[in-house]
Each structure stands twice: as C-alpha cells, then as structure tokens.
Design an enzyme around this catalytic site. Structure first.
Site, PDB file in Angstrom:
ATOM      1  N   HIS A  90      33.094  42.938  38.820  1.00 52.23           N
ATOM      2  CA  HIS A  90      33.012  44.317  39.276  1.00 52.23           C
ATOM      3  C   HIS A  90      33.763  45.250  38.337  1.00 52.23           C
ATOM      4  O   HIS A  90      33.280  46.345  38.010  1.00 52.23           O
ATOM      5  CB  HIS A  90      33.578  44.423  40.698  1.00 52.23           C
ATOM      6  CG  HIS A  90      33.382  45.764  41.320  1.00 52.23           C
ATOM      7  ND1 HIS A  90      34.250  46.279  42.256  1.00 52.23           N
ATOM      8  CD2 HIS A  90      32.430  46.709  41.145  1.00 52.23           C
ATOM      9  CE1 HIS A  90      33.840  47.473  42.630  1.00 52.23           C
ATOM     10  NE2 HIS A  90      32.735  47.762  41.977  1.00 52.23           N
ATOM     11  N   HIS A  99      37.348  31.804  42.382  1.00 57.62           N
ATOM     12  CA  HIS A  99      35.938  32.186  42.360  1.00 57.62           C
ATOM     13  C   HIS A  99      35.769  33.608  42.865  1.00 57.62           C
ATOM     14  O   HIS A  99      35.057  34.422  42.242  1.00 57.62           O
ATOM     15  CB  HIS A  99      35.120  31.220  43.214  1.00 57.62           C
ATOM     16  CG  HIS A  99      33.697  31.640  43.400  1.00 57.62           C
ATOM     17  ND1 HIS A  99      32.686  31.267  42.536  1.00 57.62           N
ATOM     18  CD2 HIS A  99      33.092  32.420  44.347  1.00 57.62           C
ATOM     19  CE1 HIS A  99      31.543  31.784  42.922  1.00 57.62           C
ATOM     20  NE2 HIS A  99      31.760  32.487  44.031  1.00 57.62           N
ATOM     21  N   GLU A 100      36.409  33.933  43.975  1.00 58.96           N
ATOM     22  CA  GLU A 100      36.303  35.286  44.526  1.00 58.96           C
ATOM     23  C   GLU A 100      36.967  36.301  43.600  1.00 58.96           C
ATOM     24  O   GLU A 100      36.474  37.431  43.448  1.00 58.96           O
ATOM     25  CB  GLU A 100      36.922  35.350  45.925  1.00 58.96           C
ATOM     26  CG  GLU A 100      36.282  34.421  46.942  1.00 58.96           C
ATOM     27  CD  GLU A 100      34.770  34.597  47.052  1.00 58.96           C
ATOM     28  OE1 GLU A 100      34.261  35.698  46.750  1.00 58.96           O
ATOM     29  OE2 GLU A 100      34.087  33.618  47.427  1.00 58.96           O
ATOM     30  N   HIS A 135      34.616  37.388  40.981  1.00 57.42           N
ATOM     31  CA  HIS A 135      33.723  38.490  41.371  1.00 57.42           C
ATOM     32  C   HIS A 135      34.408  39.840  41.144  1.00 57.42           C
ATOM     33  O   HIS A 135      33.755  40.816  40.747  1.00 57.42           O
ATOM     34  CB  HIS A 135      33.317  38.357  42.832  1.00 57.42           C
ATOM     35  CG  HIS A 135      32.298  37.292  43.093  1.00 57.42           C
ATOM     36  ND1 HIS A 135      31.120  37.195  42.375  1.00 57.42           N
ATOM     37  CD2 HIS A 135      32.266  36.278  44.002  1.00 57.42           C
ATOM     38  CE1 HIS A 135      30.410  36.172  42.826  1.00 57.42           C
ATOM     39  NE2 HIS A 135      31.085  35.600  43.809  1.00 57.42           N
TER      40      HIS A 135
END
Length: 244
Positions: free
Chosen positions: A125, A117-118, A121
C-alpha cells in the site's frame, strides 16, 4: 393456434434441457469443493502445528509486524489486536494491521509468518503496488457481483430473458477477475514477509521453513477461491450456451 400447439412441446423440452444442464454442470463443482476443503484442512493443520512451536527469538506477531514496518520506513500504520481465529488482515482505509488474538501476542513461528504477511500488504500500500491498486478498484463491483451475479443469471434462465442472464454472468465475471488479481497480491506479500524474516533473522533457519509452510498453505486457499469462481463462471456460460 396450430403454431402454438406445435411450438409449445419444443419450448417445454428446451426448458427441461436447461434445468437438466443446470444440475449436470453441478458436477464441475465437485473436484473444486474437494480441493477447497483440502486447502482449508492444510491451512489449519499447518497453523495449529507451528502455532504451538515458539520461535527462538521470542518475537511476538505484533513485534514482527512492527519491525518489518520499521525496516521499510513505514511509520503511519497501526497494529491492533482483533477477535477471531485466522481473521488477520490489513485495512488500507484505516492503515491498520489487524492481527487475531492468537497471532498478536503469540511468540510462535506461525504468528511471525502471518504478522509479517499482513505487514507486507502495508508495504504494498505504501509503495502503491499496482496489482493491489487494481484489486481495490474492482472491490465495489465485486461486492455487487458476489451478491447479485448468480441470482440475476438464474432469474434470466427462469424467465428466458437473455439480457438478464448476461448481466448476471458479467457481474459474476468481476468476482473471478477479483480472485485472479488477488493471487499476485497475496503471493507478493508472502514473498516480502519470508524475505524479510530470513534476511533480518526474525527466525532461525529451520523455523523459516515452518513460516513458509504456513504462508504457502494460506496461499493455496486463494488459488482454491479462484478455481471455484472460474468453475462457477464456466457453469453459467455452459448454461447460457445450452439455452441459446
């Protein structure tokens, strides 16, 4: 003097009505609070359950995040271990995926889901995902709104100064906007994570469901944050309307 005497009781009644409305509108927050507590319990329950189950691939959270970055051609993002429990996040300023100790080294189902999940991100980006860009743009005013919005509005009510009331409401409105924009950002990161996990065999079939439960529960906390912000904003608006 006669005008003063006649208006003074009316002013007193209006002020009392405003204070009464403040406390009465507090009931709006009760179901919101219950919902938030349930979400937090669900997050911890699912995390505790699936953090105790090792994934059959023997993949750690750090390895899962690194693998997802590789699959997306991202080579300039670091993965590091940080202290705390469920403190995992991606820092766009330093391009770092920060994983808590019980995710970074853990080879559990939950660790793979959260780490991916991270990493999702980081992918957002890298490709300049629009909702993420908007969220990052409103962060400065959101920080001001979260600290000063409610105090300014309450000071405006106390001193019967309407401009201060509406400045406070506007600032806190930025907080609600931030929470609204956060939802697609978080849901998209989870969708990326689950799709990568399944398509590339990070976990086996039944383990995929465990990762999904962990990330779905985590997503509900963002829904709860939005509901709380909207309820607080509604409360301020009702008070402002009552005062007017």
């Amino acid at each position: 003097m006669q005008v003063y005497v006649l208006l003074q009781p009316e002013r007193h009644v209006n002020e009392m009505g405003t204070y009464l409305a403040y406390y009465m509108t507090g009931f709006i927050m009760i179901p919101v609070f219950i919902f938030a507590v349930v979400c937090q319990i669900k997050v911890k329950s699912n995390f505790n359950k699936f953090s105790r189950i090792a994934n059959s691939r023997g993949m750690s959270g750090a390895e899962a995040a690194y693998r997802l970055l590789q699959l997306n051609g991202i080579t300039d993002v670091k993965i590091k271990c940080i202290a705390g429990d469920l403190t995992d996040h991606y820092n766009p300023k330093t391009k770092e995926i920060c994983l808590s100790e019980n995710v970074f080294n853990s080879r559990s189902i939950a660790a793979v889901g959260i780490a991916c999940h991270e990493a999702g991100h980081a992918c957002q980006h890298a490709e300049s995902y629009f909702p993420l860009k908007v969220r990052n743009m409103v962060i400065p005013i959101t920080n001001i709104g979260s600290m000063a919005g409610i105090p300014l509005a309450l000071m405006g009510f106390f001193f019967s100064f309407d401009p201060l009331i509406y400045i406070g409401i506007a600032l806190y409105g930025a907080v609600a906007l931030f929470q609204l924009i956060t939802l697609p950002v978080e849901f998209n990161a989870s969708a990326r994570a689950l799709r990568t996990i399944e398509q590339n065999g990070f976990l086996v079939a039944e383990e995929n469901q465990g990762a999904k439960k962990v990330l779905t529960a985590a997503a509900l906390t963002y829904v709860a944050a939005l509901v709380s912000a909207l309820a607080t904003l509604l409360r301020l608006l009702l008070l402002a309307n009552r005062k007017r």
